[in-house]
Design an enzyme around this catalytic site. Structure first.
Site, PDB file in Angstrom:
ATOM      1  N   CYS A  89      34.830  42.062  32.065  1.00 48.83           N
ATOM      2  CA  CYS A  89      34.319  41.372  33.357  1.00 48.83           C
ATOM      3  C   CYS A  89      32.862  41.062  32.990  1.00 48.83           C
ATOM      4  O   CYS A  89      32.010  42.215  32.606  1.00 48.83           O
ATOM      5  CB  CYS A  89      34.263  41.954  34.582  1.00 48.83           C
ATOM      6  SG  CYS A  89      33.502  41.349  35.932  1.00 48.83           S
ATOM      7  N   HIS A 131      42.189  38.120  38.661  1.00 46.23           N
ATOM      8  CA  HIS A 131      40.693  38.602  38.451  1.00 46.23           C
ATOM      9  C   HIS A 131      39.748  37.868  39.353  1.00 46.23           C
ATOM     10  O   HIS A 131      39.066  38.492  40.018  1.00 46.23           O
ATOM     11  CB  HIS A 131      40.272  38.580  36.832  1.00 46.23           C
ATOM     12  CG  HIS A 131      38.910  39.122  36.559  1.00 46.23           C
ATOM     13  ND1 HIS A 131      38.764  40.498  35.916  1.00 46.23           N
ATOM     14  CD2 HIS A 131      37.682  38.584  36.969  1.00 46.23           C
ATOM     15  CE1 HIS A 131      37.588  40.595  35.709  1.00 46.23           C
ATOM     16  NE2 HIS A 131      36.797  39.625  36.157  1.00 46.23           N
ATOM     17  N   GLU A 132      39.648  36.405  39.215  1.00 44.57           N
ATOM     18  CA  GLU A 132      38.700  35.644  39.824  1.00 44.57           C
ATOM     19  C   GLU A 132      39.025  35.590  41.321  1.00 44.57           C
ATOM     20  O   GLU A 132      38.069  35.588  42.206  1.00 44.57           O
ATOM     21  CB  GLU A 132      38.727  34.135  39.185  1.00 44.57           C
ATOM     22  CG  GLU A 132      38.360  34.254  37.715  1.00 44.57           C
ATOM     23  CD  GLU A 132      37.046  35.001  37.378  1.00 44.57           C
ATOM     24  OE1 GLU A 132      36.226  34.881  38.035  1.00 44.57           O
ATOM     25  OE2 GLU A 132      37.360  35.427  36.125  1.00 44.57           O
ATOM     26  N   HIS A 135      37.344  38.541  42.767  1.00 46.35           N
ATOM     27  CA  HIS A 135      35.907  38.612  42.792  1.00 46.35           C
ATOM     28  C   HIS A 135      35.666  37.871  44.194  1.00 46.35           C
ATOM     29  O   HIS A 135      34.675  38.325  44.963  1.00 46.35           O
ATOM     30  CB  HIS A 135      35.334  37.659  41.966  1.00 46.35           C
ATOM     31  CG  HIS A 135      35.055  38.428  40.471  1.00 46.35           C
ATOM     32  ND1 HIS A 135      33.920  39.169  40.551  1.00 46.35           N
ATOM     33  CD2 HIS A 135      35.300  38.198  39.409  1.00 46.35           C
ATOM     34  CE1 HIS A 135      34.019  39.857  39.354  1.00 46.35           C
ATOM     35  NE2 HIS A 135      34.778  39.259  38.630  1.00 46.35           N
TER      36      HIS A 135
END
Length: 163
Positions: A89, A131-132, A135
């Site tokens: 990351c 993953h995004e 976030h």
């Protein structure tokens, strides 16, 4: 517009749930351009708005030469049992650990014109979509590590030069 500085682990914006984008205006168009400029740098698969200090639901991606963005993304579907996948990351530089990710994912959202965007895929695309969107929900990939790996990763964070 500009390549923006990536916020690092410990910055509160990375732990906050991002707000939906209610109206597309010049500020949102500028945010999208900054996300695209920032993800274009080598070695970057995705950049979420919180990583550049903006608590809104948007991210850019750079997968296999395809660069794009999505506003108000929702992780609409995942397929397959989660498997450990090597992951890093930008907000936790220098660390690489196996995070549990589904092998296929689909995200839906909109573009700057309000048109529906559907992003889906397997491999790196599936990993980046998960993953995004994490976030945008205030979660870093470190939370997806097995307990012993997370403990080791947190030690590495504390010992890193950037922390």
């Amino acid at each position: 517009m500009a390549v923006r500085t990536i916020r690092l682990f410990g910055d509160p914006v990375l732990r906050a749930v991002s707000a939906p984008i209610d109206a597309i205006d010049d500020g949102i168009r500028s945010l999208v351009q900054d996300l695209l400029d920032t993800v274009e740098l080598p070695g970057r698969a995705g950049v979420a708005a919180p990583q550049i200090g903006v608590g809104l639901r948007a991210f850019s991606y750079n997968i296999d030469g395809e660069i794009g963005y999505v506003l108000n993304p929702v992780l609409a579907e995942v397929r397959g049992e989660p498997v450990p996948v090597g992951e890093g990351c930008l907000s936790v530089p220098g660390l690489w650990h196996d995070a549990l990710r589904h092998p296929w994912a689909r995200v839906t959202g909109v573009d700057l014109d309000g048109n529906e965007v559907v992003l889906e895929g397997e491999g790196l695309m599936a990993q980046a979509l998960q993953h995004e969107t994490d976030h945008l929900d205030g979660m870093l990939y470190l939370s997806r590590l097995a307990p012993d790996d997370r403990k080791r990763a947190m030690r590495e964070v504390r010992e890193s030069a950037w922390f």
